[in-house]
Design an enzyme around this catalytic site. Structure first.
Site, PDB file in Angstrom:
ATOM      1  N   PHE A  10       0.827  -1.204   0.000  1.00 37.69           N
ATOM      2  CA  PHE A  10       0.000   0.000   0.000  1.00 37.69           C
ATOM      3  C   PHE A  10       0.865   1.259   0.000  1.00 37.69           C
ATOM      4  O   PHE A  10       0.709   2.152  -0.835  1.00 37.69           O
ATOM      5  CB  PHE A  10      -0.924  -0.037   1.224  1.00 37.69           C
ATOM      6  CG  PHE A  10      -1.700   1.221   1.480  1.00 37.69           C
ATOM      7  CD1 PHE A  10      -2.474   1.800   0.485  1.00 37.69           C
ATOM      8  CD2 PHE A  10      -1.677   1.814   2.736  1.00 37.69           C
ATOM      9  CE1 PHE A  10      -3.197   2.968   0.724  1.00 37.69           C
ATOM     10  CE2 PHE A  10      -2.395   2.968   2.988  1.00 37.69           C
ATOM     11  CZ  PHE A  10      -3.157   3.549   1.987  1.00 37.69           C
ATOM     12  N   VAL A  11       1.806   1.347   0.943  1.00 31.68           N
ATOM     13  CA  VAL A  11       2.699   2.498   0.997  1.00 31.68           C
ATOM     14  C   VAL A  11       3.738   2.411  -0.113  1.00 31.68           C
ATOM     15  O   VAL A  11       4.040   3.402  -0.787  1.00 31.68           O
ATOM     16  CB  VAL A  11       3.382   2.599   2.369  1.00 31.68           C
ATOM     17  CG1 VAL A  11       4.388   3.751   2.398  1.00 31.68           C
ATOM     18  CG2 VAL A  11       2.343   2.788   3.478  1.00 31.68           C
ATOM     19  N   LYS A  28       8.713  -4.750  16.293  1.00 32.62           N
ATOM     20  CA  LYS A  28       9.161  -3.480  15.735  1.00 32.62           C
ATOM     21  C   LYS A  28      10.078  -2.746  16.714  1.00 32.62           C
ATOM     22  O   LYS A  28      11.096  -2.154  16.322  1.00 32.62           O
ATOM     23  CB  LYS A  28       7.957  -2.604  15.386  1.00 32.62           C
ATOM     24  CG  LYS A  28       7.186  -3.056  14.157  1.00 32.62           C
ATOM     25  CD  LYS A  28       7.976  -2.759  12.890  1.00 32.62           C
ATOM     26  CE  LYS A  28       7.154  -2.927  11.642  1.00 32.62           C
ATOM     27  NZ  LYS A  28       7.862  -2.539  10.412  1.00 32.62           N
ATOM     28  N   ASP A  37      12.430 -14.643  -0.113  1.00 34.88           N
ATOM     29  CA  ASP A  37      11.676 -14.245   1.069  1.00 34.88           C
ATOM     30  C   ASP A  37      12.529 -13.387   1.996  1.00 34.88           C
ATOM     31  O   ASP A  37      13.763 -13.465   1.994  1.00 34.88           O
ATOM     32  CB  ASP A  37      11.182 -15.475   1.828  1.00 34.88           C
ATOM     33  CG  ASP A  37      10.127 -16.248   1.051  1.00 34.88           C
ATOM     34  OD1 ASP A  37       9.316 -15.596   0.367  1.00 34.88           O
ATOM     35  OD2 ASP A  37      10.129 -17.490   1.130  1.00 34.88           O
ATOM     36  N   TYR A  54       3.427  -7.703  17.232  1.00 37.92           N
ATOM     37  CA  TYR A  54       3.852  -6.817  16.152  1.00 37.92           C
ATOM     38  C   TYR A  54       4.622  -5.626  16.711  1.00 37.92           C
ATOM     39  O   TYR A  54       5.726  -5.314  16.265  1.00 37.92           O
ATOM     40  CB  TYR A  54       2.627  -6.360  15.367  1.00 37.92           C
ATOM     41  CG  TYR A  54       2.922  -5.351  14.293  1.00 37.92           C
ATOM     42  CD1 TYR A  54       3.539  -5.726  13.107  1.00 37.92           C
ATOM     43  CD2 TYR A  54       2.563  -4.008  14.443  1.00 37.92           C
ATOM     44  CE1 TYR A  54       3.806  -4.794  12.106  1.00 37.92           C
ATOM     45  CE2 TYR A  54       2.820  -3.074  13.458  1.00 37.92           C
ATOM     46  CZ  TYR A  54       3.439  -3.475  12.300  1.00 37.92           C
ATOM     47  OH  TYR A  54       3.704  -2.556  11.315  1.00 37.92           O
ATOM     48  N   SER A  67       6.278   1.561  13.619  1.00 39.92           N
ATOM     49  CA  SER A  67       4.852   1.657  13.920  1.00 39.92           C
ATOM     50  C   SER A  67       4.652   2.416  15.218  1.00 39.92           C
ATOM     51  O   SER A  67       5.471   2.316  16.149  1.00 39.92           O
ATOM     52  CB  SER A  67       4.247   0.259  14.046  1.00 39.92           C
ATOM     53  OG  SER A  67       2.934   0.322  14.591  1.00 39.92           O
ATOM     54  N   ALA A  89       7.454  -5.966   5.808  1.00 41.54           N
ATOM     55  CA  ALA A  89       7.282  -6.434   7.182  1.00 41.54           C
ATOM     56  C   ALA A  89       6.195  -7.488   7.229  1.00 41.54           C
ATOM     57  O   ALA A  89       5.383  -7.619   6.311  1.00 41.54           O
ATOM     58  CB  ALA A  89       6.903  -5.278   8.104  1.00 41.54           C
ATOM     59  N   ARG A  90       6.183  -8.228   8.310  1.00 41.00           N
ATOM     60  CA  ARG A  90       5.045  -9.090   8.622  1.00 41.00           C
ATOM     61  C   ARG A  90       4.056  -8.233   9.386  1.00 41.00           C
ATOM     62  O   ARG A  90       4.366  -7.736  10.477  1.00 41.00           O
ATOM     63  CB  ARG A  90       5.469 -10.300   9.460  1.00 41.00           C
ATOM     64  CG  ARG A  90       4.339 -11.306   9.702  1.00 41.00           C
ATOM     65  CD  ARG A  90       4.858 -12.493  10.521  1.00 41.00           C
ATOM     66  NE  ARG A  90       3.963 -13.631  10.456  1.00 41.00           N
ATOM     67  CZ  ARG A  90       2.997 -13.904  11.334  1.00 41.00           C
ATOM     68  NH1 ARG A  90       2.783 -13.094  12.354  1.00 41.00           N
ATOM     69  NH2 ARG A  90       2.230 -14.985  11.199  1.00 41.00           N
ATOM     70  N   ARG A  99      10.357 -10.405  -3.907  1.00 44.34           N
ATOM     71  CA  ARG A  99      10.470 -11.850  -3.721  1.00 44.34           C
ATOM     72  C   ARG A  99      10.788 -12.521  -5.053  1.00 44.34           C
ATOM     73  O   ARG A  99      11.651 -13.367  -5.147  1.00 44.34           O
ATOM     74  CB  ARG A  99       9.173 -12.398  -3.134  1.00 44.34           C
ATOM     75  CG  ARG A  99       9.211 -13.909  -2.900  1.00 44.34           C
ATOM     76  CD  ARG A  99       7.918 -14.433  -2.317  1.00 44.34           C
ATOM     77  NE  ARG A  99       7.725 -14.027  -0.943  1.00 44.34           N
ATOM     78  CZ  ARG A  99       6.826 -13.134  -0.525  1.00 44.34           C
ATOM     79  NH1 ARG A  99       6.035 -12.540  -1.410  1.00 44.34           N
ATOM     80  NH2 ARG A  99       6.704 -12.830   0.744  1.00 44.34           N
TER      81      ARG A  99
END
Length: 335
Positions: free
Chosen positions: A10-11, A162, A48, A158, A114, A70-71, A31
């Site tokens: 998205f970003v 981070k 990956d 998450y 984040s 990121a996951r 990937r």
């Protein structure tokens, strides 16, 4: 040369377009080679994002890295140990990239972190600042289910992964001279936004009544163009080196106000029922939706004065202009 990870997200998709428009030479670490990126973007397949990924093919002649990959949160996570999986991708793989970047002579790494590193909510009138993080709190560690002892805690897997990546990046910067810039955004919205923000637009567009007409919280958001502008500013700004920045639109909104302004952008009446906030919070908690109650009713404000003062940065797009852009993209997708 700029190396970008997460270029198809998205970003990343919007940032790729912006960087090209600004005349930057760009390579995307992917990937595998994909048709979803413009043909003018050089792609370097690295497989990956793993703790032992070999970044050698992607780091040749790279001056700066923007690390977005990121996951992220998974609604129905099937991992038996969620924290371990978050750490594997968001912490270990990130630090592996940074170490190889430093060895290859890369000047700067911009890391998209984040606001969850600061926490999940703020007290009224006490916004987060860049110097606070989970490491300053004394909350119980998250379990493998991704919840602290009280259910949805501030230190979710998450956010913890981070925060640990940030700490490791700072250590690498001190040891190697690699300049690290950390940016912590709150909720990002803009053209192509998905998940809850998209759902809100859908409900408003359909005229569905919502029990959200009496919410008096304050939440910081950041429009995609504003986040991209800050990331771009940090590529070369000398004062950005080894700093952590919070980012927002500079105008905080209640959930009710956000929905009203979204409705205005949609050209639709806001059908918001004035249910007392305390009733809504109680009802959602009783049906096991405490986290949703927190997001709808709780405060989460960030103070961007450091970002403004140190970088001379101001969000270039207003909230209303950004909401109009977001709505226009949504309406086009519905045709």
């Amino acid at each position: 040369m700029i190396l970008l990870t997460g270029a198809t997200g998205f970003v990343g998709s919007a940032l790729t377009q912006h960087l090209q428009q600004q005349g930057h030479t760009l390579t995307a670490a992917v990937r595998r080679v994909t048709d979803s990126l413009p043909s003018s973007v050089q792609q370097t397949p690295i497989g990956d994002l793993l703790p032992d990924t070999d970044w050698t093919p992607a780091l040749h002649n790279v001056d700066a890295i923007i690390h977005l990959a990121a996951r992220v949160h998974i609604m129905h996570d099937t991992a038996t140990d969620s924290l371990t999986e978050f750490r594997r991708t968001n912490t270990a793989a990130t630090l592996n990239l940074a170490q190889q970047a430093a060895a290859a002579g890369v000047r700067r790494l911009i890391y998209l972190s984040s606001i969850k590193v600061n926490g999940e909510h703020t007290a009224p009138g006490q916004p987060f600042v860049a110097s606070t993080s989970l490491s300053h709190h004394t909350f119980p560690p998250p379990s493998s289910s991704g919840k602290g002892a009280g259910g949805e805690g501030l230190s979710d897997p998450y956010g913890q992964s981070k925060q640990e990546a940030e700490q490791g990046l700072r250590e690498i910067a001190q040891q190697t001279g690699l300049e690290v810039v950390i940016i912590r955004p709150p909720l990002v919205y803009g053209a192509g936004v998905k998940a809850n923000f998209h759902n809100m637009m859908h409900w408003l567009h359909k005229g569905i009544p919502l029990p959200l007409g009496n919410i008096h919280n304050q939440r910081s958001l950041v429009a995609l163009p504003n986040l991209i502008d800050l990331i771009t500013t940090c590529i070369d700004h000398p004062a950005a080196a080894n700093q952590t920045f919070l980012v927002s639109d500079g105008e905080d909104l209640s959930t009710t106000e956000l929905l009203q302004r979204l409705s205005h952008a949609l050209g639709k009446p806001a059908r918001l029922l004035p249910i007392p906030q305390s009733w809504l919070e109680t009802a959602l908690t009783l049906v096991g939706k405490r986290a949703i109650a927190q997001r709808l009713c709780g405060n989460l404000q960030v103070d961007i004065s450091k970002t403004r003062d140190l970088l001379g940065w101001t969000p270039p797009v207003s909230v209303d202009a950004a909401l109009r852009q977001t709505v226009q993209a949504y309406l086009q997708s519905q045709r």
